[in-house]
Scaffold this motif. Structure first.
Motif, PDB file in Angstrom:
ATOM      1  N   LEU A  81       0.865  -1.178   0.000  1.00 37.50           N
ATOM      2  CA  LEU A  81       0.000   0.000   0.000  1.00 37.50           C
ATOM      3  C   LEU A  81       0.900   1.225   0.000  1.00 37.50           C
ATOM      4  CD1 LEU A  81      -2.670  -0.969   2.709  1.00 37.50           C
ATOM      5  CD2 LEU A  81      -2.885  -1.141   0.230  1.00 37.50           C
ATOM      6  N   ILE A 101       1.116   5.123   0.496  1.00 41.29           N
ATOM      7  CA  ILE A 101       0.344   6.161   1.185  1.00 41.29           C
ATOM      8  C   ILE A 101       1.147   7.457   1.217  1.00 41.29           C
ATOM      9  CG2 ILE A 101      -0.797   6.784   3.349  1.00 41.29           C
ATOM     10  CD1 ILE A 101      -0.948   3.759   3.960  1.00 41.29           C
ATOM     11  N   MET A 110      -1.957   5.271  -3.461  1.00 38.34           N
ATOM     12  CA  MET A 110      -3.296   4.686  -3.382  1.00 38.34           C
ATOM     13  C   MET A 110      -4.228   5.554  -2.541  1.00 38.34           C
ATOM     14  SD  MET A 110      -2.292   0.709  -2.828  1.00 38.34           S
ATOM     15  CE  MET A 110      -1.616  -0.290  -4.156  1.00 38.34           C
ATOM     16  N   ARG A 134      -8.488   9.784  -1.526  1.00 43.75           N
ATOM     17  CA  ARG A 134      -8.336   8.624  -2.405  1.00 43.75           C
ATOM     18  C   ARG A 134      -8.930   8.940  -3.772  1.00 43.75           C
ATOM     19  NH1 ARG A 134     -13.382   6.086  -2.350  1.00 43.75           N
ATOM     20  NH2 ARG A 134     -14.720   6.710  -0.605  1.00 43.75           N
ATOM     21  N   VAL A 181     -10.465  -0.119  -6.080  1.00 43.53           N
ATOM     22  CA  VAL A 181      -9.939  -0.340  -4.734  1.00 43.53           C
ATOM     23  C   VAL A 181      -9.596  -1.812  -4.576  1.00 43.53           C
ATOM     24  CG1 VAL A 181     -10.415  -0.157  -2.264  1.00 43.53           C
ATOM     25  CG2 VAL A 181     -11.354   1.551  -3.841  1.00 43.53           C
ATOM     26  N   SER A 238      -6.898  -5.373  -0.281  1.00 44.04           N
ATOM     27  CA  SER A 238      -6.083  -4.956   0.866  1.00 44.04           C
ATOM     28  C   SER A 238      -6.333  -3.500   1.219  1.00 44.04           C
ATOM     29  CB  SER A 238      -4.598  -5.182   0.569  1.00 44.04           C
ATOM     30  OG  SER A 238      -4.199  -4.472  -0.597  1.00 44.04           O
ATOM     31  N   LEU A 239      -6.529  -2.652   0.206  1.00 46.66           N
ATOM     32  CA  LEU A 239      -6.818  -1.244   0.469  1.00 46.66           C
ATOM     33  C   LEU A 239      -8.196  -1.089   1.096  1.00 46.66           C
ATOM     34  CD1 LEU A 239      -6.089   1.707   0.332  1.00 46.66           C
ATOM     35  CD2 LEU A 239      -6.881   1.758  -2.038  1.00 46.66           C
TER      36      LEU A 239
END
Length: 296
Positions: A93, A95, A142, A273, A279, A282-283
């Motif tokens: 992920l 971020i 993401m 987002r 999506v 996991s997100l």
């Protein structure tokens, strides 16, 4: 179409100079020119205008550049994911964090995510807001955290945390006569503000809050960190601002914290987002876990 051609095109689009692009690619200029010509012939369009004034992207070139950048982003993500899988992970992920939107809650939340799904790699990047928004739209990031919902189209801003704003005042200052400080009482006092190039969203919100001061704002310094703001406040340069959640890490004998006597003196942390419905599982679990934590 070869990936080599696309890479040459992206570098030339960035440099807009054949000699410089060739040097960056560690090739001679003629092979670069041939590759671009082959690419244009295959696409059936002209990607660059070349004349005595220099090299410029055509409208078709601008459009193709955006798609090429997205392609390289996808390839980079695939490379990251396959490395993660090879290392025993199940993905990653990416971020982004802007505006200094970090506090113990984020640390605790990330620690919980890592404990519950250690096979998911979480990569954080601290970037200016403009870079975060570009990254969210291009797929480089993401999700992200920032202090503003004014992010333009294509991005969803969801409020996550709301915190009172407080002021940091030198240990000996006339404002300490007030248990709470109004906006008008700040008028004329020197202010130490966050550099809007570093904390763009946070600065926008603070400027809105200070709107009633109009021309009575007296900004004497712009800083890029909480530590520098506290250092200058402690030295008597002026008054600073921060979220109440930062008080535990801001204890200094030369600085006193006072609340603002304004109900709207709130700083909100937003989860940002892309608004494209894409999506991953996991997100989705990450976002659900974050929302669930709001009620705890």
């Amino acid at each position: 179409m070869e990936l080599r051609h696309l890479r040459y095109f992206v570098v030339l689009a960035d440099e807009l100079h054949f000699t410089h692009a060739a040097e960056r690619l560690h090739i001679e200029q003629p092979p670069l020119s041939r590759a671009i010509k082959e690419l244009e012939d295959e696409l059936g369009v002209v990607l660059f205008d070349r004349d005595r004034r220099g090299t410029r992207l055509t409208a078709a070139g601008v459009a193709f550049l955006q798609d090429s950048l997205r392609l390289f982003t996808v390839l980079e993500q695939a490379w990251e994911n396959v490395k993660a899988v090879a290392a025993g992970l199940r993905g990653s992920l990416r971020i982004a964090v802007s505006d200094g939107a970090t506090d113990p809650r984020l640390s605790e939340f990330l620690a919980r995510c890592r404990a519950e799904e250690p096979e998911i790699e979480i990569r954080l990047s601290e970037v200016p807001l403009a870079e975060q928004l570009r990254g969210l739209r291009s797929g480089d990031f993401m999700i992200g955290f920032a202090h503003t919902a004014n992010v333009g189209g294509g991005i969803v801003a969801e409020p996550i945390w709301r915190d009172p704003l407080v002021i940091a005042v030198p240990a000996r200052h006339e404002l300490l006569a007030h248990k709470e400080v109004t906006i008008h009482e700040l008028g004329g006092h020197p202010l130490v503000m966050c550099d809007p190039r570093v904390c763009e969203g946070y600065s926008r919100e603070l400027v809105k809050l200070l709107g009633p001061l109009e021309y009575r704002q007296n900004v004497v310094e712009y800083v890029t960190s909480l530590d520098m703001m506290l250092t200058l406040v402690g030295a008597g340069y002026g008054v600073g601002f921060m979220a109440a959640t930062k008080i535990p890490v801001s204890q200094r004998p030369d600085v006193v914290i006072r609340p603002l006597a304004v109900e709207s003196a709130i700083i909100t942390t937003y989860l940002l987002r892309p608004d494209n419905g894409d999506v991953s599982a996991s997100l989705e679990r990450f976002i659900v876990r974050l929302r669930d934590g709001l009620g705890s």
